[in-house]
Design a protein around this motif. Sequence first.
Motif, PDB file in Angstrom:
ATOM      1  N   LYS A  83       0.845  -1.198   0.000  1.00 45.58           N
ATOM      2  CA  LYS A  83       0.000   0.000   0.000  1.00 45.58           C
ATOM      3  C   LYS A  83       0.879   1.247   0.000  1.00 45.58           C
ATOM      4  O   LYS A  83       1.798   1.364   0.810  1.00 45.58           O
ATOM      5  CB  LYS A  83      -0.897  -0.017   1.232  1.00 45.58           C
ATOM      6  CG  LYS A  83      -1.976   0.996   1.207  1.00 45.58           C
ATOM      7  CD  LYS A  83      -2.903   0.784   2.384  1.00 45.58           C
ATOM      8  CE  LYS A  83      -4.045   1.741   2.334  1.00 45.58           C
ATOM      9  NZ  LYS A  83      -4.958   1.564   3.451  1.00 45.58           N
ATOM     10  N   GLN A  84       0.578   2.148  -0.921  1.00 48.56           N
ATOM     11  CA  GLN A  84       1.384   3.361  -1.034  1.00 48.56           C
ATOM     12  C   GLN A  84       0.875   4.412  -0.036  1.00 48.56           C
ATOM     13  O   GLN A  84      -0.333   4.632   0.090  1.00 48.56           O
ATOM     14  CB  GLN A  84       1.309   3.903  -2.454  1.00 48.56           C
ATOM     15  CG  GLN A  84       2.325   4.976  -2.723  1.00 48.56           C
ATOM     16  CD  GLN A  84       2.407   5.295  -4.209  1.00 48.56           C
ATOM     17  OE1 GLN A  84       1.551   4.901  -4.980  1.00 48.56           O
ATOM     18  NE2 GLN A  84       3.443   5.998  -4.587  1.00 48.56           N
ATOM     19  N   ARG A  93      -0.065   7.953   1.488  1.00 47.24           N
ATOM     20  CA  ARG A  93      -0.560   9.213   0.935  1.00 47.24           C
ATOM     21  C   ARG A  93       0.351  10.350   1.377  1.00 47.24           C
ATOM     22  O   ARG A  93       0.810  10.371   2.522  1.00 47.24           O
ATOM     23  CB  ARG A  93      -1.964   9.506   1.453  1.00 47.24           C
ATOM     24  CG  ARG A  93      -3.007   8.626   0.884  1.00 47.24           C
ATOM     25  CD  ARG A  93      -4.356   9.074   1.374  1.00 47.24           C
ATOM     26  NE  ARG A  93      -5.398   8.351   0.701  1.00 47.24           N
ATOM     27  CZ  ARG A  93      -6.671   8.577   0.876  1.00 47.24           C
ATOM     28  NH1 ARG A  93      -7.075   9.488   1.734  1.00 47.24           N
ATOM     29  NH2 ARG A  93      -7.570   7.887   0.220  1.00 47.24           N
ATOM     30  N   THR A 110      -0.746  16.589   3.167  1.00 49.54           N
ATOM     31  CA  THR A 110      -1.094  17.844   2.508  1.00 49.54           C
ATOM     32  C   THR A 110      -1.271  18.986   3.494  1.00 49.54           C
ATOM     33  O   THR A 110      -1.453  20.123   3.099  1.00 49.54           O
ATOM     34  CB  THR A 110      -2.386  17.700   1.689  1.00 49.54           C
ATOM     35  OG1 THR A 110      -3.423  17.260   2.549  1.00 49.54           O
ATOM     36  CG2 THR A 110      -2.206  16.719   0.557  1.00 49.54           C
TER      37      THR A 110
END
Length: 110
Positions: A2-3, A5, A8
């Motif tokens: 799983k990459q 995120r 932000t």
Amino acid sequence: MKQARPVTGTVVSIWRYPVKSMLGEELNSSYITERGLVGDRAYAVIDQETGKVASAKNPRKWGKLFDFRSIYVDQPQADHFLPVRITFPDGMLAFSDQDDIHYNLSKVFG
């Protein structure tokens, strides 16, 4: 695998302003709806002569709004806003549902 995120942003604090252009309250948590924080800017001062909402964006006329603070005494609900407590510049406390709140605000703003 799983990459992850990318980050932000980080929430450092949450502030709610029950009355538009008055100082508000820092929150530990809040409900958020499609319209934003529950209870944010639910109230406003209305100029009786023009019918327009008072805004500190017009500092000559409404700059004193920043001298007030408004907070909810109880947590507002998405479908029901409760009265707010307003602290006047001189330290006087009033509630948005008091009979004389319009008179008291008018005295300050002329």
